[in-house]
Design a protein around this motif. Structure first.
Motif, PDB file in Angstrom:
ATOM      1  N   ARG A   7       0.838  -1.200   0.000  1.00 21.87           N
ATOM      2  CA  ARG A   7       0.000   0.000   0.000  1.00 21.87           C
ATOM      3  C   ARG A   7       0.870   1.245   0.000  1.00 21.87           C
ATOM      4  O   ARG A   7       1.983   1.245   0.527  1.00 21.87           O
ATOM      5  CB  ARG A   7      -0.889   0.014   1.244  1.00 21.87           C
ATOM      6  CG  ARG A   7      -1.801  -1.187   1.363  1.00 21.87           C
ATOM      7  CD  ARG A   7      -2.854  -1.180   0.303  1.00 21.87           C
ATOM      8  NE  ARG A   7      -3.730  -2.342   0.407  1.00 21.87           N
ATOM      9  CZ  ARG A   7      -4.740  -2.569  -0.402  1.00 21.87           C
ATOM     10  NH1 ARG A   7      -4.992  -1.743  -1.402  1.00 21.87           N
ATOM     11  NH2 ARG A   7      -5.502  -3.643  -0.259  1.00 21.87           N
ATOM     12  N   VAL A   9       2.390   4.594   1.239  1.00 20.59           N
ATOM     13  CA  VAL A   9       2.763   4.882   2.626  1.00 20.59           C
ATOM     14  C   VAL A   9       1.754   5.821   3.297  1.00 20.59           C
ATOM     15  O   VAL A   9       1.545   5.750   4.517  1.00 20.59           O
ATOM     16  CB  VAL A   9       4.199   5.446   2.689  1.00 20.59           C
ATOM     17  CG1 VAL A   9       4.257   6.862   2.178  1.00 20.59           C
ATOM     18  CG2 VAL A   9       4.758   5.342   4.108  1.00 20.59           C
ATOM     19  N   LEU A  11      -1.464   5.647   2.896  1.00 19.80           N
ATOM     20  CA  LEU A  11      -2.536   4.760   3.340  1.00 19.80           C
ATOM     21  C   LEU A  11      -2.071   3.946   4.560  1.00 19.80           C
ATOM     22  O   LEU A  11      -2.838   3.701   5.488  1.00 19.80           O
ATOM     23  CB  LEU A  11      -2.921   3.829   2.181  1.00 19.80           C
ATOM     24  CG  LEU A  11      -4.400   3.471   2.005  1.00 19.80           C
ATOM     25  CD1 LEU A  11      -5.284   4.697   1.945  1.00 19.80           C
ATOM     26  CD2 LEU A  11      -4.603   2.611   0.764  1.00 19.80           C
ATOM     27  N   ILE A  12      -0.810   3.552   4.537  1.00 18.34           N
ATOM     28  CA  ILE A  12      -0.252   2.821   5.686  1.00 18.34           C
ATOM     29  C   ILE A  12      -0.308   3.692   6.939  1.00 18.34           C
ATOM     30  O   ILE A  12      -0.726   3.245   8.010  1.00 18.34           O
ATOM     31  CB  ILE A  12       1.198   2.392   5.392  1.00 18.34           C
ATOM     32  CG1 ILE A  12       1.212   1.290   4.322  1.00 18.34           C
ATOM     33  CG2 ILE A  12       1.902   1.906   6.666  1.00 18.34           C
ATOM     34  CD1 ILE A  12       2.603   0.892   3.853  1.00 18.34           C
ATOM     35  N   LEU A  13       0.084   4.942   6.792  1.00 15.53           N
ATOM     36  CA  LEU A  13       0.071   5.833   7.954  1.00 15.53           C
ATOM     37  C   LEU A  13      -1.354   6.136   8.401  1.00 15.53           C
ATOM     38  O   LEU A  13      -1.625   6.250   9.604  1.00 15.53           O
ATOM     39  CB  LEU A  13       0.826   7.125   7.625  1.00 15.53           C
ATOM     40  CG  LEU A  13       2.336   6.951   7.479  1.00 15.53           C
ATOM     41  CD1 LEU A  13       2.974   8.207   6.916  1.00 15.53           C
ATOM     42  CD2 LEU A  13       2.968   6.585   8.813  1.00 15.53           C
ATOM     43  N   ARG A  15      -3.827   4.118   8.144  1.00  9.48           N
ATOM     44  CA  ARG A  15      -4.277   2.922   8.848  1.00  9.48           C
ATOM     45  C   ARG A  15      -3.695   2.886  10.266  1.00  9.48           C
ATOM     46  O   ARG A  15      -4.389   2.533  11.227  1.00  9.48           O
ATOM     47  CB  ARG A  15      -3.856   1.665   8.077  1.00  9.48           C
ATOM     48  CG  ARG A  15      -4.395   0.377   8.663  1.00  9.48           C
ATOM     49  CD  ARG A  15      -3.816  -0.818   7.921  1.00  9.48           C
ATOM     50  NE  ARG A  15      -4.385  -2.066   8.372  1.00  9.48           N
ATOM     51  CZ  ARG A  15      -4.038  -2.692   9.498  1.00  9.48           C
ATOM     52  NH1 ARG A  15      -3.117  -2.161  10.288  1.00  9.48           N
ATOM     53  NH2 ARG A  15      -4.606  -3.829   9.835  1.00  9.48           N
ATOM     54  N   GLU A  16      -2.435   3.265  10.383  1.00 10.77           N
ATOM     55  CA  GLU A  16      -1.822   3.279  11.716  1.00 10.77           C
ATOM     56  C   GLU A  16      -2.531   4.266  12.624  1.00 10.77           C
ATOM     57  O   GLU A  16      -2.723   4.016  13.822  1.00 10.77           O
ATOM     58  CB  GLU A  16      -0.337   3.614  11.600  1.00 10.77           C
ATOM     59  CG  GLU A  16       0.450   2.462  10.991  1.00 10.77           C
ATOM     60  CD  GLU A  16       1.917   2.797  10.775  1.00 10.77           C
ATOM     61  OE1 GLU A  16       2.579   2.015  10.106  1.00 10.77           O
ATOM     62  OE2 GLU A  16       2.367   3.845  11.270  1.00 10.77           O
ATOM     63  N   VAL A  19      -5.749   2.631  13.680  1.00  7.94           N
ATOM     64  CA  VAL A  19      -5.531   1.567  14.668  1.00  7.94           C
ATOM     65  C   VAL A  19      -5.387   2.160  16.070  1.00  7.94           C
ATOM     66  O   VAL A  19      -5.835   1.579  17.059  1.00  7.94           O
ATOM     67  CB  VAL A  19      -4.261   0.753  14.313  1.00  7.94           C
ATOM     68  CG1 VAL A  19      -3.823  -0.125  15.479  1.00  7.94           C
ATOM     69  CG2 VAL A  19      -4.512  -0.099  13.078  1.00  7.94           C
TER      70      VAL A  19
ATOM     71  N   PRO B 162       8.275   6.400  -1.005  1.00  4.64           N
ATOM     72  CA  PRO B 162       8.216   7.038   0.323  1.00  4.64           C
ATOM     73  C   PRO B 162       8.187   5.980   1.425  1.00  4.64           C
ATOM     74  O   PRO B 162       7.606   4.910   1.261  1.00  4.64           O
ATOM     75  CB  PRO B 162       6.881   7.804   0.292  1.00  4.64           C
ATOM     76  CG  PRO B 162       6.545   7.935  -1.150  1.00  4.64           C
ATOM     77  CD  PRO B 162       7.107   6.715  -1.822  1.00  4.64           C
ATOM     78  N   VAL B 193       2.359  -0.397  14.646  1.00  2.00           N
ATOM     79  CA  VAL B 193       1.896  -1.716  14.216  1.00  2.00           C
ATOM     80  C   VAL B 193       2.795  -2.803  14.815  1.00  2.00           C
ATOM     81  O   VAL B 193       3.912  -2.536  15.248  1.00  2.00           O
ATOM     82  CB  VAL B 193       1.910  -1.870  12.681  1.00  2.00           C
ATOM     83  CG1 VAL B 193       1.025  -0.841  12.030  1.00  2.00           C
ATOM     84  CG2 VAL B 193       3.326  -1.773  12.119  1.00  2.00           C
ATOM     85  N   GLU B 201       1.668  -6.213   2.975  1.00  2.00           N
ATOM     86  CA  GLU B 201       1.254  -5.106   2.113  1.00  2.00           C
ATOM     87  C   GLU B 201       1.018  -3.818   2.910  1.00  2.00           C
ATOM     88  O   GLU B 201       0.964  -2.734   2.353  1.00  2.00           O
ATOM     89  CB  GLU B 201      -0.007  -5.459   1.321  1.00  2.00           C
ATOM     90  CG  GLU B 201      -1.254  -5.585   2.154  1.00  2.00           C
ATOM     91  CD  GLU B 201      -2.490  -5.840   1.299  1.00  2.00           C
ATOM     92  OE1 GLU B 201      -2.852  -4.974   0.493  1.00  2.00           O
ATOM     93  OE2 GLU B 201      -3.093  -6.921   1.447  1.00  2.00           O
ATOM     94  N   TRP B 202       0.900  -3.951   4.237  1.00  2.00           N
ATOM     95  CA  TRP B 202       0.691  -2.788   5.086  1.00  2.00           C
ATOM     96  C   TRP B 202       1.979  -2.358   5.793  1.00  2.00           C
ATOM     97  O   TRP B 202       1.935  -1.627   6.781  1.00  2.00           O
ATOM     98  CB  TRP B 202      -0.401  -3.073   6.123  1.00  2.00           C
ATOM     99  CG  TRP B 202      -1.759  -3.099   5.515  1.00  2.00           C
ATOM    100  CD1 TRP B 202      -2.502  -4.202   5.211  1.00  2.00           C
ATOM    101  CD2 TRP B 202      -2.533  -1.981   5.089  1.00  2.00           C
ATOM    102  NE1 TRP B 202      -3.692  -3.829   4.631  1.00  2.00           N
ATOM    103  CE2 TRP B 202      -3.741  -2.477   4.554  1.00  2.00           C
ATOM    104  CE3 TRP B 202      -2.334  -0.602   5.117  1.00  2.00           C
ATOM    105  CZ2 TRP B 202      -4.733  -1.637   4.041  1.00  2.00           C
ATOM    106  CZ3 TRP B 202      -3.323   0.238   4.617  1.00  2.00           C
ATOM    107  CH2 TRP B 202      -4.504  -0.290   4.082  1.00  2.00           C
TER     108      TRP B 202
END
Lengths: 136, 299
Positions: A7, A9, A11-13, A15-16, A19, B162, B193, B201-202
């Protein structure tokens, strides 16, 4: 580089963030796939994310969203639909039936997610339950 | 491709008797492609010695470090890739001989900003009162590029992505003739996480590192130090090892050593990393100034 799925980054952040906050949030990828919602959101949606099959925006009508007068709301008029398709922020109070069969009044604010180069990577929405007296 | 480390210290240069073995210079890595093209990763204090070597070679002198002389190639083109603009990754730029040579064609790549160009941001560093000479007055006239797309250099492809760190930061992956080298010196993929639980993927940096022959990765903190440095943008040793195993890299090199860690402490970190790595392929090693890694073309 082999095509390994990862994904963006941003979107990753996002999501974090989801969470780690107790504000209900859900997130969609750029293709309109629901990729995550957090535990507080699960209380409104009516089922934990891990127990839900993959859901595309087109399937969001399973929540049977309606306005406060009881009129069904089309997908393209829902905040997440507007954020994903028109790539515009949107806010609305509506009623939806959770996957547990319970009807709830919720306020939803959705925003599109862009990264540098104006690349659209998805959308996220904050939503929370509105006490019935405020929703009417 | 041949990789040589000129600096692998994080945050701040740390010269002294306690850091002799692994070196005190901040991040700079030389990558020599098979056609002799020169790529430099980051402009920490290590870039000064790289530049000295280039300059002495040009003058026909002996390599002052005693190794094989190196050159910047007949084309006199240097590609400098910056992962981000924290001081420890750019502070050597003004002392890099290439920028004082008008015949050098220096391309500087770095993470983009929505507000200011890379040239403007570097210019802020290279101007009074921080530096005596304005960027616009340096003889080589660097050419600035946003590192927001993959780049072809000779037969090599440089992939950019990034990654999670404080401020806009990218990781690089260089592929040439079937070999791959991934470079993510400042990275906190475990932020918020559990790397043991989350799907790959995450995980930030996953695709840049995946299956690389060599990965240089942030390993600044011990597991005991990390909790008080969470969100600072760096990894603990166990995060680095988990990331290396998850991405199935062939050789994991622990990079970006904390300036407060002595050679002896780093040795202990290597032992801990090896313990966590288990019986998988080659155990992690410590980045060391002067270390060279050869990645011959795949047959």
């Amino acid at each position: 580089m082999a095509q390994v799925r990862q994904r963006n980054v941003a979107l990753i952040l996002a999501r974090e963030l989801a969470v780690n906050v107790t504000t209900p949030m859900w997130m969609w990828d750029e293709a309109g796939l629901l990729v995550y919602y957090n535990e507080p959101a699960a209380a409104i949606i009516g089922r934990p994310f891990d127990d839900v099959e993959t859901m595309h925006l087109d399937e969001i009508d399973r929540f049977r969203a309606e306005d406060l007068d009881g009129n069904r709301i089309a997908i393209e008029d829902l905040p997440s639909g507007i954020a994903l398709r028109e790539k515009q922020p949107s806010q609305r109070v509506l009623r939806m039936i959770g996957l547990d069969g319970v009807k709830r009044t919720v306020s939803i604010t959705a925003i599109p997610l862009f990264v540098r180069g104006d690349q659209f990577v998805g959308a996220m929405a904050v939503f929370w339950q509105v006490p019935e007296e405020q929703g009417t | 491709m041949r990789i040589r480390i000129w600096g692998c210290r994080g945050s701040l240069a740390a010269p002294g008797s306690e850091t002799v073995r692994y070196g005190g210079n901040t991040s700079t890595v030389e990558v020599r492609l098979d056609d002799d093209s020169l790529i430099v990763l980051d402009a920490g204090t290590g870039i000064r010695e790289l530049g000295i070597n280039m300059a002495t070679t040009q003058l026909g002198s002996k390599n002052i470090l005693g190794g094989e002389p190196i050159s910047i190639g007949s084309a006199k083109v240097v590609h400098l890739f910056l992962t981000h603009l924290h001081l420890d990754h750019v502070e050597g730029l003004g002392f890099f001989s290439a920028i004082w040579d008008p015949e050098v064609e220096l391309h500087i790549w770095g993470p983009p900003s929505s507000l200011r160009s890379l040239e403007d941001r570097i210019g802020k560093l290279m101007s009074p009162p921080l530096f005596p000479v304005h960027l616009g007055d340096v003889p080589c006239r660097p050419i600035f590029h946003d590192a927001d797309h993959d780049i072809q250099i000779g037969n090599a492809r440089v992939f950019v992505q990034p990654v999670t760190h404080r401020g806009s930061t990218v990781g690089y992956r260089i592929e040439e003739n079937g070999r791959s080298f991934a470079y993510i010196p400042d990275h906190e993929p475990a932020l918020g996480v559990d790397l043991e639980e989350i799907q790959p993927e995450w995980v930030s940096g996953f695709s840049i590192a995946h299956g690389a022959d060599v990965l240089f990765h942030d390993a600044q903190y011990t597991e005991q130090e990390y909790p008080s440095h969470r969100t600072w943008g760096h990894s603990a040793i166990d995060h680095t090892v988990t990331f290396g195993l998850m991405t199935k890299v062939r050789n994991l090199v622990l990079f970006h050593h904390d300036p407060g860690h002595s050679d002896g402490q780093l040795e202990a970190h290597r032992v801990r990393a090896k313990e966590l790595w288990g019986s998988h392929n080659d155990a992690p090693i410590l980045a060391r100034e002067g270390m060279e890694i050869e990645l011959p073309p795949e047959r």
